[in-house]
Design a protein around this motif. Structure first.
Motif: not given
Ligand code: SAH
Ligand code: SF4
Ligand code: F3S
Length: 453
Positions: A3-5, A7-8, A42-43, A127
């Protein structure tokens, strides 16, 4: 893709988004806010100065008293208009309020401007929740209780010289007035190795004050057979290289062992101050509160510390107006305060919390009586502090400079090892470093001094 990737990637394609995170309540919650900001950074989010120029607002809430909750509802209510001017705005609520079913339900029903709620132990779901909101989900929520923590999560710390380090989460004590065990779950200790590594990095990075946090740090490690105790953790942190001061909060008086007191007195980096919340000076009320100590036992701890260091500094929390607190009970609290001579007290009018045991008691004491007791308590404490701070006059004090003084231009404020506020003239460039002052005057909230080095 995590999810983090995802979102980024999503944020990368758009014009930079700004987030605004506001934390309420205790320092553990503020520390969660720093982790939330770390995840957002980070996002790919940057940070807004205020709610009004943010694309994402997160209110990280506290549930300990009713007025804390009312304040958040007031703020959320006033945010409705922000969505009119910025339709893409996402509003989320995290923290202790979300962990109460009736509150989460109230938010969902009555505050349609809120897009998601994030539970106290679900930070890592952030995220995913944000992606859900961006994909048009009406109300995204994750309030499940998780037992694993996100070690290594990036944090955006509020200060560059004072750092909070949670050592455990949750509480097992169930004081009858308190909502915390219901909203934060059972005690879970972090691994001592992770804590020590974090402090080592902070010290190497120039941090001057390390605040170890837990609802009851004295029960650190009790949830794991092969973990060290809190006094041992303090010893190991004290041995870390660097010039920094170690503080911790809170210590339950029932678990303040002789070993702990000796470690505090003996370790040079550990502050000569103990926050020891007493709550009441009446044994009857203490029993009703399920505090599991008596005034006598509490005073033994105080007397031991003062016998080893007569100036040892103590602060406390006091609840005024616990259900059916009589005049006699209240007077017992007053005499305890006069006997201990606290350097500071944090006093609160009892607030009924749905779901706690004390909420079932039929209280016959009026609000007027409670408010007048509160005023009296504060007045007595002002007198005690003004007199008690005299012990520092004419002496040297090592102070960590914190910020410009709000009342006097050209002056600075800081805190001594004893957690006493000091005011003195000096250059703002000193903020974040230790200075030695000579104390010239005692006031009832602080001491005044002069820098000597
Ligand atoms: N774990 C910490 C305190 C957490 S809450 C401890 O045990 O010391 C911080 C303070 O809020 C408590 O010490 C208590 O004084 C106060 N408090 C908690 N619940 C309250 C309530 N229902 N009404 C008023 N004050 C409360
Ligand atoms: Fe609340 Fe008592 Fe736990 Fe402190 S020790 S968080 S007052 S239940
Ligand atoms: Fe409040 Fe939650 Fe802390 S209820 S006091 S923010 S643990």
């Amino acid at each position: 893709m995590t999810d983090m990737e995802a979102l980024r990637e999503r944020l990368g394609g758009e014009k930079p988004k700004k987030a605004f995170v506001r934390s309420f309540g205790c320092q553990l919650n503020v520390s969660d806010g720093e982790k939330i900001k770390g995840l957002l950074k980070s996002a790919g989010y940057s940070f807004a100065e205020s709610e009004s120029d943010a694309d994402l607002i997160i209110l990280n809430t506290c549930a300990v008293r009713e007025n804390a909750e009312d304040r958040v509802f007031g703020i959320v209510g006033s945010m409705k208009h922000l969505k009119d001017s910025n339709p893409g705005l996402i509003i989320g609520i995290s923290g202790c309020m979300t962990a109460q079913k009736h509150i989460a339900e109230k938010i969902r029903k009555s505050y349609p401007q809120v897009d998601f709620v994030l539970g106290t132990s679900a930070l890592n779901s952030l995220p995913g929740l944000l992606l859900d909101c961006m994909n048009g989900s009406k109300f995204a929520a994750d309030t499940n209780e998780y037992t694993g923590f996100a070690e290594g999560t990036e944090q955006v710390r509020e200060s560059s010289f004072k750092a909070s380090v949670p050592i455990m989460f949750g509480c097992n004590n169930f004081c009858t007035y308190c909502i915390v065990p219901y909203v934060r779950g059972r005690e879970r200790s972090r691994r001592s190795e992770d804590i020590i590594n974090e402090v080592r990095q902070l010290a190497a990075g120039g941090y001057k004050e390390i605040m170890l946090l837990g609802q009851n740090v004295n029960s650190y490690g009790n949830d794991s057979a092969d973990e060290i105790s809190f006094p041992e953790l303090l010893r190991r942190i004290n041995a870390i290289e660097g010039d920094f001061i170690i503080r911790f909060m809170s210590s339950h008086p029932k678990d303040a062992t002789r070993e702990l007191l000796d470690v505090i007195l003996g370790c040079e980096k550990v502050a000569k101050h103990l926050h020891l919340p007493v709550q009441s000076g009446s044994d009857r009320i203490l029993a009703e509160m399920n505090r599991r100590y008596t005034v006598k036992k509490y005073l033994e701890t105080v007397d031991y510390l003062r016998s080893r260091d007569k100036d040892f500094s103590l602060t406390t929390d006091i609840i005024v107006g616990f259900p059916n607190e009589s005049d006699e009970d209240f007077e017992a609290t007053v005499s305890l305060m006069k006997r201990v001579k606290y350097d500071n007290i944090y006093s609160f009018i009892y607030s009924k919390r749905t779901g706690t045991k004390a909420a079932e008691i039929d209280d016959r004491i009026s609000d007027d009586v409670k408010s007048s007791r509160m005023r009296r308590l504060l007045e007595i404490q002002r007198e005690i502090a003004a007199e008690h701070y005299q012990r520092f006059v004419g002496r040297r004090m090592r102070v960590l400079v914190e910020e410009p003084c709000k009342k006097r231009s050209g002056w600075l404020t800081g805190k001594s090892s004893e957690f006493i506020i000091a005011e003195f003239e000096g250059e703002p460039s000193l903020i974040g470093s230790f200075v030695e002052i000579e104390v010239i005057k005692a006031m009832n909230w602080a001491v005044e001094g002069k820098i000597i080095s």
